[in-house]
Design an enzyme around this catalytic site. Structure first.
Site, PDB file in Angstrom:
ATOM      1  N   GLU A   1      27.250  22.513   7.944  1.00 25.14           N
ATOM      2  CA  GLU A   1      28.300  23.295   8.611  1.00 25.14           C
ATOM      3  C   GLU A   1      29.424  23.444   7.602  1.00 25.14           C
ATOM      4  O   GLU A   1      30.252  22.548   7.445  1.00 25.14           O
ATOM      5  CB  GLU A   1      28.780  22.562   9.877  1.00 25.14           C
ATOM      6  CG  GLU A   1      27.704  22.352  10.926  1.00 25.14           C
ATOM      7  CD  GLU A   1      27.326  23.645  11.652  1.00 25.14           C
ATOM      8  OE1 GLU A   1      28.003  24.674  11.447  1.00 25.14           O
ATOM      9  OE2 GLU A   1      26.348  23.614  12.417  1.00 25.14           O
TER      10      GLU A   1
ATOM     11  N   CYS B   1      37.704  25.828  10.048  1.00 22.53           N
ATOM     12  CA  CYS B   1      36.687  26.478   9.214  1.00 22.53           C
ATOM     13  C   CYS B   1      36.535  27.962   9.543  1.00 22.53           C
ATOM     14  O   CYS B   1      36.112  28.726   8.685  1.00 22.53           O
ATOM     15  CB  CYS B   1      35.351  25.767   9.406  1.00 22.53           C
ATOM     16  SG  CYS B   1      34.876  25.637  11.141  1.00 22.53           S
TER      17      CYS B   1
HETATM   18  P1  NAD Z   1      34.804  18.033   1.853  1.00 24.83           P
HETATM   19  O1  NAD Z   1      33.573  18.784   1.521  1.00 24.83           O
HETATM   20  O2  NAD Z   1      35.848  17.954   0.793  1.00 24.83           O
HETATM   21  O3  NAD Z   1      34.496  16.527   2.259  1.00 24.83           O
HETATM   22  C1  NAD Z   1      33.681  16.183   3.358  1.00 24.83           C
HETATM   23  C2  NAD Z   1      33.258  14.738   3.266  1.00 24.83           C
HETATM   24  O4  NAD Z   1      32.293  14.627   2.244  1.00 24.83           O
HETATM   25  C3  NAD Z   1      34.361  13.754   2.905  1.00 24.83           C
HETATM   26  O5  NAD Z   1      34.753  13.052   4.045  1.00 24.83           O
HETATM   27  C4  NAD Z   1      33.749  12.829   1.852  1.00 24.83           C
HETATM   28  O6  NAD Z   1      33.677  11.484   2.275  1.00 24.83           O
HETATM   29  C5  NAD Z   1      32.343  13.340   1.674  1.00 24.83           C
HETATM   30  N1  NAD Z   1      31.973  13.469   0.254  1.00 24.83           N
HETATM   31  C6  NAD Z   1      32.719  13.909  -0.783  1.00 24.83           C
HETATM   32  N2  NAD Z   1      31.988  13.930  -1.921  1.00 24.83           N
HETATM   33  C7  NAD Z   1      30.746  13.506  -1.583  1.00 24.83           C
HETATM   34  C8  NAD Z   1      29.530  13.334  -2.303  1.00 24.83           C
HETATM   35  N3  NAD Z   1      29.424  13.598  -3.605  1.00 24.83           N
HETATM   36  N4  NAD Z   1      28.458  12.890  -1.638  1.00 24.83           N
HETATM   37  C9  NAD Z   1      28.518  12.633  -0.312  1.00 24.83           C
HETATM   38  N5  NAD Z   1      29.642  12.780   0.424  1.00 24.83           N
HETATM   39  C10 NAD Z   1      30.743  13.214  -0.211  1.00 24.83           C
HETATM   40  O7  NAD Z   1      35.384  18.743   3.163  1.00 24.83           O
HETATM   41  P2  NAD Z   1      36.712  18.459   3.943  1.00 24.83           P
HETATM   42  O8  NAD Z   1      37.901  18.635   3.043  1.00 24.83           O
HETATM   43  O9  NAD Z   1      36.607  17.203   4.705  1.00 24.83           O
HETATM   44  O10 NAD Z   1      36.687  19.673   5.015  1.00 24.83           O
HETATM   45  C11 NAD Z   1      37.079  20.962   4.707  1.00 24.83           C
HETATM   46  C12 NAD Z   1      35.881  21.885   4.586  1.00 24.83           C
HETATM   47  O11 NAD Z   1      35.049  21.735   5.724  1.00 24.83           O
HETATM   48  C13 NAD Z   1      36.271  23.355   4.573  1.00 24.83           C
HETATM   49  O12 NAD Z   1      35.459  24.032   3.652  1.00 24.83           O
HETATM   50  C14 NAD Z   1      35.951  23.823   5.979  1.00 24.83           C
HETATM   51  O13 NAD Z   1      35.706  25.185   6.113  1.00 24.83           O
HETATM   52  C15 NAD Z   1      34.751  22.995   6.300  1.00 24.83           C
HETATM   53  N6  NAD Z   1      34.566  22.843   7.737  1.00 24.83           N
HETATM   54  C16 NAD Z   1      33.471  23.399   8.310  1.00 24.83           C
HETATM   55  C17 NAD Z   1      33.283  23.304   9.678  1.00 24.83           C
HETATM   56  C18 NAD Z   1      32.081  23.916  10.348  1.00 24.83           C
HETATM   57  O14 NAD Z   1      31.819  23.575  11.488  1.00 24.83           O
HETATM   58  N7  NAD Z   1      31.349  24.798   9.693  1.00 24.83           N
HETATM   59  C19 NAD Z   1      34.195  22.603  10.462  1.00 24.83           C
HETATM   60  C20 NAD Z   1      35.287  22.025   9.842  1.00 24.83           C
HETATM   61  C21 NAD Z   1      35.468  22.148   8.471  1.00 24.83           C
END
Ligand code: NAD
Length: 473
Positions: free
Chosen positions: A217, A251
Protein backbone atom coordinates in the site's frame (compact mmCIF):
# COMPACT_ATOMS: atom_id res chain seq x y z
CA UNK A 1 20.50 -9.73 19.39
CA UNK A 2 18.23 -7.04 20.87
CA UNK A 3 15.04 -7.79 22.81
CA UNK A 4 12.85 -6.75 19.87
CA UNK A 5 14.51 -9.23 17.49
CA UNK A 6 14.23 -12.03 20.04
CA UNK A 7 10.61 -11.08 20.65
CA UNK A 8 9.85 -11.13 16.90
CA UNK A 9 11.35 -14.60 16.48
CA UNK A 10 9.59 -15.93 19.56
CA UNK A 11 6.12 -14.66 18.69
CA UNK A 12 6.48 -15.75 15.07
CA UNK A 13 7.35 -19.30 16.16
CA UNK A 14 4.51 -19.24 18.70
CA UNK A 15 1.98 -18.18 16.06
CA UNK A 16 3.26 -20.73 13.52
CA UNK A 17 2.83 -23.45 16.17
CA UNK A 18 -0.66 -22.17 17.02
CA UNK A 19 -1.62 -22.13 13.35
CA UNK A 20 -0.27 -25.63 12.74
CA UNK A 21 -2.17 -26.92 15.79
CA UNK A 22 -5.41 -25.38 14.49
CA UNK A 23 -5.08 -24.32 10.85
CA UNK A 24 -8.81 -23.80 10.26
CA UNK A 25 -10.95 -21.79 12.66
CA UNK A 26 -14.72 -21.51 12.59
CA UNK A 27 -16.59 -18.32 11.73
CA UNK A 28 -17.53 -18.03 15.39
CA UNK A 29 -13.90 -18.25 16.57
CA UNK A 30 -12.87 -15.57 14.05
CA UNK A 31 -15.69 -13.30 15.17
CA UNK A 32 -14.56 -13.73 18.78
CA UNK A 33 -10.99 -12.62 18.02
CA UNK A 34 -12.23 -9.65 15.98
CA UNK A 35 -14.53 -8.77 18.88
CA UNK A 36 -11.51 -8.76 21.21
CA UNK A 37 -9.87 -6.17 18.94
CA UNK A 38 -13.10 -4.13 18.81
CA UNK A 39 -13.37 -4.21 22.60
CA UNK A 40 -9.71 -3.23 22.91
CA UNK A 41 -10.40 -0.11 20.82
CA UNK A 42 -13.54 0.73 22.75
CA UNK A 43 -11.72 0.39 26.09
CA UNK A 44 -8.47 2.00 24.95
CA UNK A 45 -9.68 4.75 22.60
CA UNK A 46 -8.84 7.61 24.99
CA UNK A 47 -5.28 6.48 25.71
CA UNK A 48 -4.71 5.79 22.00
CA UNK A 49 -6.04 9.24 21.00
CA UNK A 50 -3.82 10.85 23.67
CA UNK A 51 -0.81 8.95 22.31
CA UNK A 52 -1.55 10.08 18.74
CA UNK A 53 -1.94 13.67 19.94
CA UNK A 54 1.49 13.47 21.60
CA UNK A 55 3.17 11.74 18.64
CA UNK A 56 2.09 14.50 16.23
CA UNK A 57 2.82 17.28 18.72
CA UNK A 58 -0.87 18.21 18.88
CA UNK A 59 -3.09 16.14 16.59
CA UNK A 60 -6.73 16.76 17.45
CA UNK A 61 -8.12 13.84 19.46
CA UNK A 62 -11.42 14.29 17.62
CA UNK A 63 -9.63 13.67 14.33
CA UNK A 64 -7.77 10.63 15.70
CA UNK A 65 -11.00 9.16 17.07
CA UNK A 66 -12.70 9.67 13.70
CA UNK A 67 -9.85 8.57 11.44
CA UNK A 68 -8.01 5.85 13.34
CA UNK A 69 -10.50 4.55 15.91
CA UNK A 70 -13.81 4.77 14.01
CA UNK A 71 -12.09 3.93 10.70
CA UNK A 72 -10.59 0.75 12.20
CA UNK A 73 -13.85 -0.15 13.97
CA UNK A 74 -15.65 0.18 10.62
CA UNK A 75 -13.31 -2.35 8.95
CA UNK A 76 -13.46 -4.72 11.94
CA UNK A 77 -17.25 -4.67 12.20
CA UNK A 78 -17.77 -5.05 8.46
CA UNK A 79 -15.55 -8.14 8.46
CA UNK A 80 -17.13 -9.53 11.66
CA UNK A 81 -20.60 -9.20 10.15
CA UNK A 82 -19.80 -10.64 6.71
CA UNK A 83 -17.07 -13.23 7.13
CA UNK A 84 -19.43 -16.17 7.48
CA UNK A 85 -20.83 -15.72 3.98
CA UNK A 86 -17.33 -15.04 2.56
CA UNK A 87 -15.83 -18.25 3.94
CA UNK A 88 -18.63 -20.51 2.79
CA UNK A 89 -17.32 -23.17 0.41
CA UNK A 90 -18.50 -22.36 -3.14
CA UNK A 91 -19.80 -24.90 -5.65
CA UNK A 92 -18.37 -24.53 -9.19
CA UNK A 93 -19.12 -26.12 -12.58
CA UNK A 94 -17.24 -29.29 -13.57
CA UNK A 95 -16.08 -29.87 -17.14
CA UNK A 96 -17.70 -32.48 -19.44
CA UNK A 97 -18.09 -35.44 -19.32
CA UNK A 98 -17.33 -35.51 -15.58
CA UNK A 99 -20.30 -33.24 -14.89
CA UNK A 100 -22.55 -36.02 -16.23
CA UNK A 101 -20.80 -38.62 -14.07
CA UNK A 102 -21.56 -36.81 -10.82
CA UNK A 103 -18.20 -35.17 -10.16
CA UNK A 104 -18.26 -32.04 -7.99
CA UNK A 105 -16.06 -28.94 -7.95
CA UNK A 106 -15.66 -26.56 -5.04
CA UNK A 107 -13.56 -23.59 -3.98
CA UNK A 108 -12.54 -23.43 -0.36
CA UNK A 109 -11.08 -20.33 1.31
CA UNK A 110 -8.27 -21.50 3.54
CA UNK A 111 -6.33 -19.27 5.98
CA UNK A 112 -2.81 -18.59 4.69
CA UNK A 113 -1.23 -18.86 8.15
CA UNK A 114 0.77 -16.13 9.86
CA UNK A 115 0.53 -12.62 8.39
CA UNK A 116 2.90 -9.67 9.02
CA UNK A 117 1.45 -6.15 8.80
CA UNK A 118 3.71 -3.05 8.74
CA UNK A 119 1.97 0.28 9.31
CA UNK A 120 2.80 3.96 8.85
CA UNK A 121 2.86 6.93 11.22
CA UNK A 122 0.32 9.07 9.38
CA UNK A 123 -2.61 6.80 10.24
CA UNK A 124 -0.79 4.82 12.93
CA UNK A 125 -3.72 2.60 13.89
CA UNK A 126 -5.78 2.46 10.73
CA UNK A 127 -2.92 1.22 8.52
CA UNK A 128 -2.47 -1.68 10.96
CA UNK A 129 -5.99 -2.49 12.11
CA UNK A 130 -7.91 -2.21 8.84
CA UNK A 131 -5.77 -4.91 7.16
CA UNK A 132 -5.82 -6.80 10.48
CA UNK A 133 -9.63 -7.03 10.20
CA UNK A 134 -9.35 -8.76 6.81
CA UNK A 135 -6.49 -11.04 7.91
CA UNK A 136 -8.39 -12.20 11.02
CA UNK A 137 -11.61 -12.57 9.04
CA UNK A 138 -9.72 -14.97 6.77
CA UNK A 139 -8.66 -16.99 9.84
CA UNK A 140 -5.01 -15.96 10.08
CA UNK A 141 -2.64 -15.19 12.95
CA UNK A 142 -1.14 -11.69 12.75
CA UNK A 143 1.95 -9.82 13.94
CA UNK A 144 1.72 -6.02 13.72
CA UNK A 145 4.74 -3.72 13.29
CA UNK A 146 3.81 -0.08 13.98
CA UNK A 147 5.88 2.84 12.69
CA UNK A 148 8.69 4.07 14.91
CA UNK A 149 7.74 7.65 13.98
CA UNK A 150 4.63 7.36 16.19
CA UNK A 151 6.34 5.64 19.18
CA UNK A 152 3.79 6.48 21.88
CA UNK A 153 0.91 5.10 19.82
CA UNK A 154 3.00 2.00 19.10
CA UNK A 155 3.71 1.48 22.81
CA UNK A 156 0.07 1.95 23.88
CA UNK A 157 -1.11 -0.39 21.12
CA UNK A 158 1.46 -3.04 22.08
CA UNK A 159 0.37 -2.86 25.71
CA UNK A 160 -3.37 -3.00 24.90
CA UNK A 161 -2.88 -5.97 22.54
CA UNK A 162 -0.87 -7.78 25.22
CA UNK A 163 -3.59 -7.14 27.83
CA UNK A 164 -6.69 -7.78 25.73
CA UNK A 165 -5.94 -10.19 22.88
CA UNK A 166 -4.91 -13.81 22.69
CA UNK A 167 -1.23 -13.68 21.56
CA UNK A 168 -1.75 -16.82 19.50
CA UNK A 169 -3.90 -14.61 17.24
CA UNK A 170 -2.50 -11.08 17.40
CA UNK A 171 0.82 -9.74 18.63
CA UNK A 172 2.88 -6.57 18.20
CA UNK A 173 6.57 -5.99 17.64
CA UNK A 174 7.93 -2.46 17.90
CA UNK A 175 11.13 -0.91 16.59
CA UNK A 176 12.76 1.02 13.78
CA UNK A 177 13.84 0.16 10.25
CA UNK A 178 16.28 -2.51 11.54
CA UNK A 179 13.33 -4.42 12.98
CA UNK A 180 11.52 -3.58 9.73
CA UNK A 181 14.28 -5.36 7.80
CA UNK A 182 14.09 -8.43 10.06
CA UNK A 183 10.29 -8.35 9.83
CA UNK A 184 10.25 -8.31 6.02
CA UNK A 185 12.80 -11.16 5.97
CA UNK A 186 10.64 -13.30 8.30
CA UNK A 187 8.99 -16.20 6.43
CA UNK A 188 5.42 -14.97 6.90
CA UNK A 189 2.66 -16.43 4.75
CA UNK A 190 1.81 -12.90 3.57
CA UNK A 191 3.17 -9.42 4.29
CA UNK A 192 1.22 -6.16 4.09
CA UNK A 193 3.40 -3.06 3.91
CA UNK A 194 2.05 0.48 3.95
CA UNK A 195 4.66 3.12 3.19
CA UNK A 196 6.70 4.73 0.46
CA UNK A 197 7.45 3.13 -2.93
CA UNK A 198 11.20 3.16 -2.16
CA UNK A 199 10.88 1.13 1.04
CA UNK A 200 8.16 -0.97 -0.65
CA UNK A 201 10.77 -2.21 -3.14
CA UNK A 202 13.04 -3.29 -0.26
CA UNK A 203 10.16 -5.11 1.45
CA UNK A 204 9.34 -6.96 -1.77
CA UNK A 205 13.00 -7.89 -2.32
CA UNK A 206 13.32 -9.24 1.24
CA UNK A 207 10.01 -11.12 1.01
CA UNK A 208 11.01 -12.67 -2.32
CA UNK A 209 13.74 -14.66 -0.53
CA UNK A 210 10.94 -16.60 1.20
CA UNK A 211 8.52 -16.35 -1.75
CA UNK A 212 6.24 -14.54 0.67
CA UNK A 213 3.41 -12.78 -1.19
CA UNK A 214 3.12 -9.05 -0.50
CA UNK A 215 0.42 -6.44 -0.50
CA UNK A 216 2.06 -3.04 -0.96
CA UNK A 217 0.00 0.00 0.00
CA UNK A 218 2.18 2.81 -1.32
CA UNK A 219 1.73 6.48 -2.16
CA UNK A 220 2.47 8.91 -4.96
CA UNK A 221 1.14 12.07 -6.50
CA UNK A 222 -2.64 11.79 -6.60
CA UNK A 223 -4.15 14.22 -9.14
CA UNK A 224 -7.45 16.12 -9.01
CA UNK A 225 -8.97 17.49 -12.20
CA UNK A 226 -11.37 20.42 -12.11
CA UNK A 227 -13.30 20.40 -15.37
CA UNK A 228 -14.86 23.51 -16.95
CA UNK A 229 -18.15 21.67 -16.30
CA UNK A 230 -17.53 21.68 -12.51
CA UNK A 231 -19.14 23.85 -9.89
CA UNK A 232 -15.84 25.58 -9.09
CA UNK A 233 -16.78 26.74 -5.62
CA UNK A 234 -18.00 23.29 -4.57
CA UNK A 235 -14.95 21.55 -6.11
CA UNK A 236 -12.51 23.88 -4.32
CA UNK A 237 -14.45 23.56 -1.07
CA UNK A 238 -14.17 19.77 -1.14
CA UNK A 239 -10.53 19.85 -2.23
CA UNK A 240 -9.57 22.29 0.56
CA UNK A 241 -11.31 20.06 3.13
CA UNK A 242 -9.51 16.97 1.76
CA UNK A 243 -6.14 18.71 1.61
CA UNK A 244 -6.48 19.98 5.18
CA UNK A 245 -7.23 16.48 6.49
CA UNK A 246 -4.37 15.25 8.72
CA UNK A 247 -2.32 18.28 7.63
CA UNK A 248 -2.11 16.82 4.12
CA UNK A 249 -0.36 13.71 5.48
CA UNK A 250 -2.58 11.17 3.76
CA UNK A 251 -1.53 8.80 0.99
CA UNK A 252 -4.55 9.83 -1.13
CA UNK A 253 -4.27 13.57 -0.41
CA UNK A 254 -4.67 15.62 -3.61
CA UNK A 255 -1.12 16.43 -4.72
CA UNK A 256 -1.69 18.14 -8.09
CA UNK A 257 -4.85 20.08 -8.95
CA UNK A 258 -5.51 20.71 -12.66
CA UNK A 259 -7.48 23.93 -13.16
CA UNK A 260 -8.70 25.52 -16.43
CA UNK A 261 -6.34 28.50 -17.07
CA UNK A 262 -9.06 31.13 -17.00
CA UNK A 263 -10.25 29.90 -13.58
CA UNK A 264 -6.85 29.92 -11.82
CA UNK A 265 -7.35 32.94 -9.58
CA UNK A 266 -10.98 32.12 -8.78
CA UNK A 267 -9.82 28.60 -7.78
CA UNK A 268 -7.09 29.98 -5.49
CA UNK A 269 -9.65 32.30 -3.87
CA UNK A 270 -12.13 29.47 -3.33
CA UNK A 271 -9.49 27.08 -1.94
CA UNK A 272 -8.36 29.82 0.45
CA UNK A 273 -11.90 30.63 1.50
CA UNK A 274 -12.72 27.06 2.59
CA UNK A 275 -9.32 26.39 4.13
CA UNK A 276 -9.48 29.53 6.26
CA UNK A 277 -13.08 28.69 7.19
CA UNK A 278 -11.88 25.31 8.61
CA UNK A 279 -8.66 26.80 10.03
CA UNK A 280 -8.98 30.54 10.76
CA UNK A 281 -5.49 30.57 12.28
CA UNK A 282 -2.35 28.44 11.98
CA UNK A 283 -0.23 28.75 15.13
CA UNK A 284 -1.57 26.61 18.00
CA UNK A 285 -4.78 25.82 16.08
CA UNK A 286 -5.80 22.50 17.70
CA UNK A 287 -7.77 21.38 14.61
CA UNK A 288 -4.84 21.76 12.23
CA UNK A 289 -2.69 18.64 12.38
CA UNK A 290 1.03 19.45 12.70
CA UNK A 291 3.60 17.92 10.38
CA UNK A 292 4.82 14.82 12.25
CA UNK A 293 8.41 15.97 12.92
CA UNK A 294 11.03 18.57 12.04
CA UNK A 295 12.56 16.40 9.30
CA UNK A 296 9.27 16.13 7.43
CA UNK A 297 8.49 19.84 8.03
CA UNK A 298 11.85 20.79 6.53
CA UNK A 299 11.39 18.31 3.66
CA UNK A 300 8.10 19.94 2.55
CA UNK A 301 9.47 23.47 2.96
CA UNK A 302 12.53 22.47 0.96
CA UNK A 303 10.23 21.53 -1.97
CA UNK A 304 8.51 24.93 -1.68
CA UNK A 305 11.82 26.84 -1.42
CA UNK A 306 13.15 24.96 -4.46
CA UNK A 307 10.09 26.04 -6.48
CA UNK A 308 10.44 29.66 -5.29
CA UNK A 309 14.12 29.62 -6.25
CA UNK A 310 13.07 28.51 -9.74
CA UNK A 311 10.82 31.59 -10.02
CA UNK A 312 7.54 29.75 -9.36
CA UNK A 313 4.63 31.74 -7.93
CA UNK A 314 3.42 30.48 -4.55
CA UNK A 315 0.17 31.50 -2.83
CA UNK A 316 -0.47 31.00 0.90
CA UNK A 317 -3.84 30.72 2.64
CA UNK A 318 -2.46 32.67 5.64
CA UNK A 319 0.38 35.13 6.22
CA UNK A 320 1.45 33.05 9.22
CA UNK A 321 4.05 30.27 9.39
CA UNK A 322 4.59 28.10 12.48
CA UNK A 323 7.96 26.35 12.29
CA UNK A 324 7.98 25.62 16.04
CA UNK A 325 4.52 24.00 16.13
CA UNK A 326 5.03 22.61 12.57
CA UNK A 327 1.53 23.70 11.45
CA UNK A 328 1.39 24.87 7.84
CA UNK A 329 -0.88 27.20 5.89
CA UNK A 330 -2.26 25.78 2.65
CA UNK A 331 0.60 26.50 0.24
CA UNK A 332 -0.34 26.55 -3.45
CA UNK A 333 2.57 26.17 -5.88
CA UNK A 334 1.50 27.37 -9.33
CA UNK A 335 2.76 25.63 -12.46
CA UNK A 336 6.16 24.44 -11.17
CA UNK A 337 8.53 23.11 -13.87
CA UNK A 338 8.91 19.37 -14.36
CA UNK A 339 12.42 19.36 -12.86
CA UNK A 340 11.36 20.98 -9.57
CA UNK A 341 11.48 18.81 -6.45
CA UNK A 342 7.79 19.32 -5.74
CA UNK A 343 6.93 17.81 -9.16
CA UNK A 344 9.11 14.79 -8.52
CA UNK A 345 8.36 13.86 -4.90
CA UNK A 346 5.12 13.04 -3.08
CA UNK A 347 4.29 16.18 -1.03
CA UNK A 348 2.65 14.50 2.01
CA UNK A 349 1.97 17.81 3.77
CA UNK A 350 0.08 21.06 3.40
CA UNK A 351 1.32 22.13 -0.01
CA UNK A 352 -0.39 21.46 -3.31
CA UNK A 353 0.57 21.98 -6.94
CA UNK A 354 -1.86 23.85 -9.17
CA UNK A 355 -1.37 23.20 -12.87
CA UNK A 356 -3.37 25.19 -15.38
CA UNK A 357 -4.62 23.75 -18.66
CA UNK A 358 -6.46 24.80 -21.79
CA UNK A 359 -7.11 21.40 -23.34
CA UNK A 360 -8.56 18.50 -21.32
CA UNK A 361 -6.61 16.00 -23.47
CA UNK A 362 -3.36 17.54 -22.19
CA UNK A 363 -4.41 16.74 -18.61
CA UNK A 364 -5.04 13.10 -19.47
CA UNK A 365 -1.69 12.86 -21.27
CA UNK A 366 0.13 14.56 -18.38
CA UNK A 367 -1.28 12.12 -15.80
CA UNK A 368 -0.59 9.16 -18.09
CA UNK A 369 3.04 10.27 -18.41
CA UNK A 370 3.63 9.79 -14.67
CA UNK A 371 3.42 6.66 -12.46
CA UNK A 372 -0.08 5.30 -11.81
CA UNK A 373 -1.53 7.31 -8.92
CA UNK A 374 -3.09 5.81 -5.78
CA UNK A 375 -6.13 8.08 -6.07
CA UNK A 376 -7.70 10.21 -8.79
CA UNK A 377 -10.33 12.92 -8.45
CA UNK A 378 -12.56 14.34 -11.16
CA UNK A 379 -14.76 17.35 -10.53
CA UNK A 380 -17.33 18.04 -13.21
CA UNK A 381 -20.52 16.81 -14.83
CA UNK A 382 -19.31 16.04 -18.33
CA UNK A 383 -20.15 12.34 -18.79
CA UNK A 384 -17.70 11.92 -21.68
CA UNK A 385 -14.85 13.30 -19.57
CA UNK A 386 -15.84 11.14 -16.59
CA UNK A 387 -15.72 8.02 -18.77
CA UNK A 388 -12.39 9.08 -20.26
CA UNK A 389 -10.90 9.65 -16.80
CA UNK A 390 -12.12 6.25 -15.58
CA UNK A 391 -11.08 4.32 -18.69
CA UNK A 392 -7.84 6.02 -19.77
CA UNK A 393 -6.10 6.51 -16.41
CA UNK A 394 -5.07 3.55 -14.24
CA UNK A 395 -5.44 4.78 -10.67
CA UNK A 396 -5.88 2.80 -7.44
CA UNK A 397 -9.32 4.31 -6.78
CA UNK A 398 -11.42 7.26 -7.87
CA UNK A 399 -13.79 9.75 -6.27
CA UNK A 400 -16.01 11.76 -8.59
CA UNK A 401 -16.95 15.26 -7.40
CA UNK A 402 -15.21 14.69 -4.07
CA UNK A 403 -11.85 13.61 -2.66
CA UNK A 404 -10.71 10.85 -0.24
CA UNK A 405 -14.19 9.31 0.02
CA UNK A 406 -13.73 6.11 -2.02
CA UNK A 407 -11.07 4.93 0.46
CA UNK A 408 -13.57 5.01 3.31
CA UNK A 409 -15.85 2.38 1.74
CA UNK A 410 -15.48 -0.78 3.83
CA UNK A 411 -17.32 -2.89 1.27
CA UNK A 412 -14.98 -2.17 -1.67
CA UNK A 413 -11.29 -2.93 -2.29
CA UNK A 414 -8.63 -0.35 -1.42
CA UNK A 415 -5.19 -0.50 -3.02
CA UNK A 416 -2.83 0.96 -5.56
CA UNK A 417 -1.65 -0.10 -8.99
CA UNK A 418 1.83 0.04 -10.51
CA UNK A 419 4.04 2.44 -8.54
CA UNK A 420 1.20 3.15 -6.07
CA UNK A 421 1.09 -0.45 -4.90
CA UNK A 422 -0.29 -3.93 -5.43
CA UNK A 423 -3.06 -5.96 -3.84
CA UNK A 424 -6.05 -4.88 -1.79
CA UNK A 425 -7.65 -4.89 1.59
CA UNK A 426 -11.16 -3.89 2.78
CA UNK A 427 -14.26 -5.98 2.28
CA UNK A 428 -14.46 -9.31 0.52
CA UNK A 429 -11.38 -8.52 -1.60
CA UNK A 430 -9.43 -8.13 1.66
CA UNK A 431 -10.71 -11.49 2.86
CA UNK A 432 -9.58 -13.05 -0.45
CA UNK A 433 -6.13 -11.41 -0.17
CA UNK A 434 -5.44 -13.33 3.02
CA UNK A 435 -7.06 -16.61 1.93
CA UNK A 436 -5.67 -19.38 -0.19
CA UNK A 437 -8.36 -19.99 -2.82
CA UNK A 438 -8.25 -23.76 -2.97
CA UNK A 439 -9.97 -25.70 -5.74
CA UNK A 440 -11.24 -29.16 -4.79
CA UNK A 441 -12.33 -31.87 -7.24
CA UNK A 442 -14.59 -34.60 -5.88
CA UNK A 443 -14.36 -37.64 -8.20
CA UNK A 444 -17.52 -39.42 -9.30
CA UNK A 445 -18.11 -42.85 -7.78
CA UNK A 446 -17.64 -44.55 -11.13
CA UNK A 447 -14.69 -44.13 -13.48
CA UNK A 448 -15.98 -44.91 -16.98
CA UNK A 449 -12.91 -43.76 -18.94
CA UNK A 450 -11.93 -47.33 -19.92
CA UNK A 451 -15.47 -48.18 -21.06
CA UNK A 452 -15.67 -44.91 -23.00
CA UNK A 453 -12.36 -45.58 -24.80
CA UNK A 454 -10.63 -42.56 -23.31
CA UNK A 455 -7.47 -44.33 -22.03
CA UNK A 456 -4.35 -45.60 -23.81
CA UNK A 457 -3.88 -47.36 -26.07
CA UNK A 458 -5.78 -44.59 -27.88
CA UNK A 459 -8.07 -45.60 -30.76
CA UNK A 460 -8.55 -43.67 -33.99
CA UNK A 461 -12.19 -43.17 -32.99
CA UNK A 462 -11.11 -41.46 -29.77
CA UNK A 463 -8.67 -39.24 -31.70
CA UNK A 464 -11.49 -38.29 -34.10
CA UNK A 465 -13.73 -37.49 -31.15
CA UNK A 466 -11.05 -35.24 -29.61
CA UNK A 467 -10.44 -33.51 -32.96
CA UNK A 468 -14.15 -32.89 -33.37
CA UNK A 469 -14.05 -30.83 -30.20
CA UNK A 470 -11.31 -28.49 -31.45
CA UNK A 471 -13.66 -25.77 -32.64
CA UNK A 472 -13.65 -22.00 -32.53
CA UNK A 473 -17.21 -21.49 -31.25
P1 NAD B 1 8.34 4.73 4.86
O1 NAD B 1 8.36 3.95 3.60
O2 NAD B 1 9.38 5.79 5.00
O3 NAD B 1 8.51 3.81 6.14
C1 NAD B 1 7.59 2.78 6.47
C2 NAD B 1 8.19 1.84 7.48
O4 NAD B 1 9.16 1.06 6.83
C3 NAD B 1 8.90 2.51 8.65
O5 NAD B 1 8.11 2.44 9.79
C4 NAD B 1 10.21 1.72 8.82
O6 NAD B 1 10.30 1.07 10.07
C5 NAD B 1 10.16 0.67 7.74
N1 NAD B 1 11.43 0.57 7.00
C6 NAD B 1 12.25 1.56 6.59
N2 NAD B 1 13.29 1.05 5.88
C7 NAD B 1 13.10 -0.29 5.84
C8 NAD B 1 13.80 -1.37 5.24
N3 NAD B 1 14.92 -1.19 4.53
N4 NAD B 1 13.32 -2.61 5.39
C9 NAD B 1 12.18 -2.83 6.08
N5 NAD B 1 11.47 -1.84 6.67
C10 NAD B 1 11.92 -0.59 6.55
O7 NAD B 1 6.88 5.37 4.94
P2 NAD B 1 6.29 6.36 6.00
O8 NAD B 1 7.09 7.63 6.04
O9 NAD B 1 6.03 5.67 7.27
O10 NAD B 1 4.85 6.68 5.32
C11 NAD B 1 4.68 7.58 4.29
C12 NAD B 1 4.43 6.87 2.98
O11 NAD B 1 3.40 5.91 3.14
C13 NAD B 1 3.92 7.81 1.89
O12 NAD B 1 4.51 7.46 0.67
C14 NAD B 1 2.43 7.51 1.84
O13 NAD B 1 1.81 7.81 0.63
C15 NAD B 1 2.40 6.05 2.15
N6 NAD B 1 1.12 5.64 2.69
C16 NAD B 1 0.36 4.78 1.96
C17 NAD B 1 -0.89 4.40 2.42
C18 NAD B 1 -1.76 3.46 1.63
O14 NAD B 1 -2.70 2.93 2.20
N7 NAD B 1 -1.49 3.22 0.36
C19 NAD B 1 -1.35 4.85 3.66
C20 NAD B 1 -0.53 5.69 4.39
C21 NAD B 1 0.70 6.09 3.89
Amino acid sequence: MSDNFTHLNRIFEQQVAAHNAQPMSSAQERREVIQQVIQMLVDGHSSLAEAMEADFGGRSQTFSLMNDILGSLGSLKHTRDNLEQWLTIEERDVFAPYDQLGAKAQVMYQPKGVIGIMGTWNAPLYTLLSPLACALGAGNRVILKPSELAPRTAAVLAELVQQKIDPNWVNVVTGDSEIGKAFSATPFDHIVFTGSPNVGKKIMAAASENLTPVTLELGGKSPAIISTSADLQDACRRLAIAKGTNGGQICISPDIIYVPSHLLYSAIQELNAEFTCCYPTITNNPDLVPIINATHYERINHYIDDAVAKGVKVEYSHDEQDPVGRRMPLTMVINPPADSKIMQEEIFGLAVIIKTYDDFEDVIADIQSRPNPLALYYFGNDQKQQTQVLEDIRAGGVSINDALMHAAIHDAPFGGTGQSGMGHYHGKEGFLTFSHNKTIFHAPAQDLRREWGMLPPFSNDFKAMIEAQITAD
